[in-house]
Motif scaffolding. Structure first.
Motif, PDB file in Angstrom:
ATOM      1  N   CYS A  30       0.829  -1.212   0.000  1.00 32.75           N
ATOM      2  CA  CYS A  30       0.000   0.000   0.000  1.00 32.75           C
ATOM      3  C   CYS A  30       0.861   1.258   0.000  1.00 32.75           C
ATOM      4  CB  CYS A  30      -0.935   0.004   1.211  1.00 32.75           C
ATOM      5  SG  CYS A  30      -2.315  -1.143   1.074  1.00 32.75           S
ATOM      6  N   ASP A  31       1.922   1.263   0.807  1.00 33.86           N
ATOM      7  CA  ASP A  31       2.822   2.423   0.858  1.00 33.86           C
ATOM      8  C   ASP A  31       3.417   2.727  -0.505  1.00 33.86           C
ATOM      9  OD1 ASP A  31       2.382   2.849   3.556  1.00 33.86           O
ATOM     10  OD2 ASP A  31       4.212   1.799   4.192  1.00 33.86           O
ATOM     11  N   LYS A  32       3.771   1.707  -1.262  1.00 33.01           N
ATOM     12  CA  LYS A  32       4.354   1.908  -2.593  1.00 33.01           C
ATOM     13  C   LYS A  32       3.361   2.556  -3.559  1.00 33.01           C
ATOM     14  CE  LYS A  32       7.789  -1.673  -2.169  1.00 33.01           C
ATOM     15  NZ  LYS A  32       8.306  -2.968  -2.597  1.00 33.01           N
ATOM     16  N   PHE A  33       2.076   2.386  -3.299  1.00 32.88           N
ATOM     17  CA  PHE A  33       1.037   2.985  -4.135  1.00 32.88           C
ATOM     18  C   PHE A  33       0.556   4.330  -3.594  1.00 32.88           C
ATOM     19  CE2 PHE A  33       0.804  -1.247  -5.837  1.00 32.88           C
ATOM     20  CZ  PHE A  33       0.356  -1.081  -7.127  1.00 32.88           C
ATOM     21  N   GLY A  34       1.097   4.759  -2.459  1.00 33.35           N
ATOM     22  CA  GLY A  34       0.610   5.988  -1.838  1.00 33.35           C
ATOM     23  C   GLY A  34      -0.692   5.767  -1.095  1.00 33.35           C
ATOM     24  N   ALA A  35      -1.018   4.517  -0.834  1.00 33.21           N
ATOM     25  CA  ALA A  35      -2.235   4.160  -0.109  1.00 33.21           C
ATOM     26  C   ALA A  35      -1.878   3.882   1.350  1.00 33.21           C
ATOM     27  CB  ALA A  35      -2.877   2.924  -0.733  1.00 33.21           C
ATOM     28  N   THR A  36      -2.901   3.793   2.195  1.00 29.20           N
ATOM     29  CA  THR A  36      -2.700   3.532   3.610  1.00 29.20           C
ATOM     30  C   THR A  36      -3.536   2.337   4.034  1.00 29.20           C
ATOM     31  OG1 THR A  36      -2.412   5.901   4.007  1.00 29.20           O
ATOM     32  CG2 THR A  36      -2.835   4.522   5.930  1.00 29.20           C
ATOM     33  N   LEU A  37      -2.891   1.350   4.609  1.00 29.22           N
ATOM     34  CA  LEU A  37      -3.600   0.227   5.200  1.00 29.22           C
ATOM     35  C   LEU A  37      -4.015   0.676   6.594  1.00 29.22           C
ATOM     36  CD1 LEU A  37      -4.572  -2.702   5.116  1.00 29.22           C
ATOM     37  CD2 LEU A  37      -2.322  -3.382   5.977  1.00 29.22           C
ATOM     38  N   THR A  38      -5.294   1.020   6.731  1.00 29.58           N
ATOM     39  CA  THR A  38      -5.800   1.598   7.968  1.00 29.58           C
ATOM     40  C   THR A  38      -6.065   0.548   9.028  1.00 29.58           C
ATOM     41  OG1 THR A  38      -6.845   3.306   6.632  1.00 29.58           O
ATOM     42  CG2 THR A  38      -7.587   3.116   8.892  1.00 29.58           C
ATOM     43  N   GLU A  39      -6.576  -0.593   8.619  1.00 26.96           N
ATOM     44  CA  GLU A  39      -6.894  -1.669   9.559  1.00 26.96           C
ATOM     45  C   GLU A  39      -6.827  -2.986   8.817  1.00 26.96           C
ATOM     46  OE1 GLU A  39      -7.446  -3.159  13.139  1.00 26.96           O
ATOM     47  OE2 GLU A  39      -7.566  -0.999  12.877  1.00 26.96           O
ATOM     48  N   SER A  40      -6.417  -4.042   9.517  1.00 20.73           N
ATOM     49  CA  SER A  40      -6.441  -5.368   8.918  1.00 20.73           C
ATOM     50  C   SER A  40      -6.587  -6.412  10.007  1.00 20.73           C
ATOM     51  CB  SER A  40      -5.177  -5.636   8.094  1.00 20.73           C
ATOM     52  OG  SER A  40      -4.085  -5.863   8.943  1.00 20.73           O
ATOM     53  N   ASN A  41      -7.141  -7.526   9.627  1.00 23.23           N
ATOM     54  CA  ASN A  41      -7.295  -8.666  10.514  1.00 23.23           C
ATOM     55  C   ASN A  41      -7.719  -9.839   9.656  1.00 23.23           C
ATOM     56  OD1 ASN A  41      -7.307 -10.180  12.857  1.00 23.23           O
ATOM     57  ND2 ASN A  41      -8.631  -8.773  13.979  1.00 23.23           N
ATOM     58  N   GLY A  42      -7.869 -10.970  10.242  1.00 25.68           N
ATOM     59  CA  GLY A  42      -8.289 -12.107   9.457  1.00 25.68           C
ATOM     60  C   GLY A  42      -8.569 -13.314  10.303  1.00 25.68           C
ATOM     61  N   LYS A  43      -8.981 -14.356   9.622  1.00 26.74           N
ATOM     62  CA  LYS A  43      -9.216 -15.647  10.239  1.00 26.74           C
ATOM     63  C   LYS A  43      -8.345 -16.646   9.502  1.00 26.74           C
ATOM     64  CE  LYS A  43     -13.762 -15.066   9.768  1.00 26.74           C
ATOM     65  NZ  LYS A  43     -15.185 -15.321   9.788  1.00 26.74           N
ATOM     66  N   PHE A  44      -8.550 -17.906   9.745  1.00 32.12           N
ATOM     67  CA  PHE A  44      -7.677 -18.893   9.136  1.00 32.12           C
ATOM     68  C   PHE A  44      -7.918 -19.066   7.648  1.00 32.12           C
ATOM     69  CE2 PHE A  44     -11.251 -20.816  11.186  1.00 32.12           C
ATOM     70  CZ  PHE A  44     -11.703 -21.791  10.334  1.00 32.12           C
ATOM     71  N   VAL A  45      -9.015 -18.516   7.079  1.00 32.56           N
ATOM     72  CA  VAL A  45      -9.257 -18.651   5.641  1.00 32.56           C
ATOM     73  C   VAL A  45      -9.321 -17.321   4.901  1.00 32.56           C
ATOM     74  CG1 VAL A  45     -10.501 -20.825   5.842  1.00 32.56           C
ATOM     75  CG2 VAL A  45     -11.773 -18.692   5.849  1.00 32.56           C
ATOM     76  N   ASP A  46      -9.357 -16.190   5.602  1.00 30.74           N
ATOM     77  CA  ASP A  46      -9.505 -14.920   4.896  1.00 30.74           C
ATOM     78  C   ASP A  46      -8.798 -13.781   5.610  1.00 30.74           C
ATOM     79  OD1 ASP A  46     -11.193 -14.385   7.036  1.00 30.74           O
ATOM     80  OD2 ASP A  46     -13.011 -14.581   5.877  1.00 30.74           O
ATOM     81  N   VAL A  47      -8.596 -12.700   4.853  1.00 30.33           N
ATOM     82  CA  VAL A  47      -7.976 -11.481   5.365  1.00 30.33           C
ATOM     83  C   VAL A  47      -8.895 -10.319   5.022  1.00 30.33           C
ATOM     84  CG1 VAL A  47      -6.003  -9.921   5.137  1.00 30.33           C
ATOM     85  CG2 VAL A  47      -5.638 -12.377   5.134  1.00 30.33           C
ATOM     86  N   HIS A  48      -9.174  -9.475   6.011  1.00 26.35           N
ATOM     87  CA  HIS A  48     -10.017  -8.301   5.827  1.00 26.35           C
ATOM     88  C   HIS A  48      -9.136  -7.062   5.949  1.00 26.35           C
ATOM     89  CE1 HIS A  48     -13.968 -10.418   6.492  1.00 26.35           C
ATOM     90  NE2 HIS A  48     -13.078 -11.342   6.828  1.00 26.35           N
ATOM     91  N   LEU A  49      -9.286  -6.139   5.002  1.00 24.14           N
ATOM     92  CA  LEU A  49      -8.464  -4.936   4.960  1.00 24.14           C
ATOM     93  C   LEU A  49      -9.340  -3.698   4.835  1.00 24.14           C
ATOM     94  CD1 LEU A  49      -6.018  -6.195   2.189  1.00 24.14           C
ATOM     95  CD2 LEU A  49      -5.643  -6.336   4.643  1.00 24.14           C
ATOM     96  N   LEU A  50      -8.918  -2.622   5.454  1.00 21.63           N
ATOM     97  CA  LEU A  50      -9.516  -1.308   5.242  1.00 21.63           C
ATOM     98  C   LEU A  50      -8.401  -0.434   4.698  1.00 21.63           C
ATOM     99  CD1 LEU A  50     -11.933   0.597   5.479  1.00 21.63           C
ATOM    100  CD2 LEU A  50     -11.180   1.117   7.810  1.00 21.63           C
ATOM    101  N   ILE A  51      -8.550  -0.011   3.442  1.00 19.94           N
ATOM    102  CA  ILE A  51      -7.494   0.715   2.741  1.00 19.94           C
ATOM    103  C   ILE A  51      -8.026   2.057   2.271  1.00 19.94           C
ATOM    104  CG2 ILE A  51      -5.966   0.707   0.733  1.00 19.94           C
ATOM    105  CD1 ILE A  51      -5.988  -2.342   0.875  1.00 19.94           C
ATOM    106  N   HIS A  52      -7.221   3.084   2.484  1.00 19.22           N
ATOM    107  CA  HIS A  52      -7.516   4.401   1.917  1.00 19.22           C
ATOM    108  C   HIS A  52      -6.494   4.627   0.810  1.00 19.22           C
ATOM    109  CE1 HIS A  52      -8.761   8.538   1.618  1.00 19.22           C
ATOM    110  NE2 HIS A  52      -7.493   8.876   1.629  1.00 19.22           N
ATOM    111  N   TYR A  53      -6.991   4.854  -0.405  1.00 19.67           N
ATOM    112  CA  TYR A  53      -6.067   5.020  -1.524  1.00 19.67           C
ATOM    113  C   TYR A  53      -6.421   6.279  -2.303  1.00 19.67           C
ATOM    114  CZ  TYR A  53      -9.702   3.046  -4.550  1.00 19.67           C
ATOM    115  OH  TYR A  53     -10.869   2.817  -5.225  1.00 19.67           O
ATOM    116  N   PRO A  54      -5.410   6.914  -2.905  1.00 22.54           N
ATOM    117  CA  PRO A  54      -5.670   8.138  -3.673  1.00 22.54           C
ATOM    118  C   PRO A  54      -6.416   7.832  -4.965  1.00 22.54           C
ATOM    119  CG  PRO A  54      -3.347   7.547  -3.804  1.00 22.54           C
ATOM    120  CD  PRO A  54      -3.988   6.580  -2.863  1.00 22.54           C
ATOM    121  N   PRO A  55      -7.154   8.802  -5.497  1.00 22.34           N
ATOM    122  CA  PRO A  55      -7.934   8.568  -6.716  1.00 22.34           C
ATOM    123  C   PRO A  55      -7.072   8.305  -7.951  1.00 22.34           C
ATOM    124  CG  PRO A  55      -8.090  10.867  -6.042  1.00 22.34           C
ATOM    125  CD  PRO A  55      -7.352  10.137  -4.959  1.00 22.34           C
ATOM    126  N   THR A  56      -5.786   8.592  -7.866  1.00 24.23           N
ATOM    127  CA  THR A  56      -4.903   8.355  -9.009  1.00 24.23           C
ATOM    128  C   THR A  56      -4.502   6.892  -9.141  1.00 24.23           C
ATOM    129  OG1 THR A  56      -3.005   8.908  -7.621  1.00 24.23           O
ATOM    130  CG2 THR A  56      -3.945  10.688  -8.968  1.00 24.23           C
TER     131      THR A  56
END
Length: 166
Positions: A30-56
Motif C-alpha cells: 500500500c505504501d508503494k502505491f501511496g495508499a494507507t492500510l488503515t486496519e487489517s485482521n483475518g481468520k484462518f481462511v480470509d484477510v479483511h483490509l480497510l485501505i484508503h487510496y488516492p484517486p490516481t
C-alpha cells in the motif's frame, strides 16, 4: 475501501504469525502505491483490509499487487506449512470482495475488521486485534441505520458467495 481476500479452496492456511506477516506485506505494498492500510485482521481462511487510496491509483492494479506480492512472500517464508494446505503456486482465490465505505462510517468498518477471529496455535478461535491503528480513524461520520453485525455479515456473505462462484 473494504477488501476481503479468501485463500484458495477456502483452506484454513493462516496461523497468527502468518496473519501478522501478511499485514506487514500488505502495508508495504500500500505504501508503494501511496495508499494507507488503515486496519487489517483475518481468520484462518480470509484477510479483511480497510485501505484508503488516492484517486490516481487504479483499484485493479492495487488489488493485483496486494494479491501477488503477499502470496509470493508468504509462500517463500512459510513454504512447508502452506504446502500442507495448498498445492501448486496457488494461495489466494481468484475471487475477492471490494466495497467502498460510502454510507457507512469508517469506524464501523474498522470495528468489523478488528472483531474478526484469529486461531491460536492450538487451533481454537479467539478474538484478537491485528493492530492498534484504529485510533486515528476518528468518530462516526455518517453510518446510517446499519449496525456493525449487519455490515460484517453482509461483507462476509458476499465474499463467500464470490468464492463459491469460482
Amino acid at each position: 475501501m473494504k477488501m476481503v481476500y479468501v485463500t484458495k479452496y477456502c483452506r484454513g492456511v493462516f496461523t497468527d504469525p502468518m496473519l501478522t506477516r501478511c499485514e506487514t506485506i500488505m502495508a508495504e505494498v500500500c505504501d508503494k502505491f501511496g495508499a494507507t492500510l488503515t486496519e487489517s485482521n483475518g481468520k484462518f481462511v480470509d484477510v479483511h483490509l480497510l485501505i484508503h487510496y488516492p484517486p490516481t491509483v487504479q483499484l485493479s492494479t492495487l488489488v493485483s499487487s496486494l494479491n501477488g506480492v503477499s502470496a509470493r512472500y508468504l509462500r517463500q517464508e512459510f513454504p512447508e506449512h502452506i504446502r500442507t494446505y495448498l498445492w501448486g503456486n496457488h494461495f489466494w482465490s481468484p475471487s475477492y470482495f471490494v466495497a467502498s465505505a460510502g454510507g457507512v462510517s469508517l469506524s464501523i468498518i474498522a470495528k468489523c475488521i478488528t472483531n474478526q477471529t484469529r486461531r491460536d496455535p492450538l487451533g481454537s478461535l479467539r478474538p484478537e486485534r491485528a493492530s492498534t491503528r484504529i485510533g486515528f480513524l476518528g468518530g462516526d461520520a455518517g453510518g446510517g441505520d446499519w449496525d456493525r453485525a449487519t455490515i460484517c455479515a453482509a461483507i462476509h456473505t458476499e465474499a463467500v458467495a464470490q468464492q463459491k462462484r469460482v
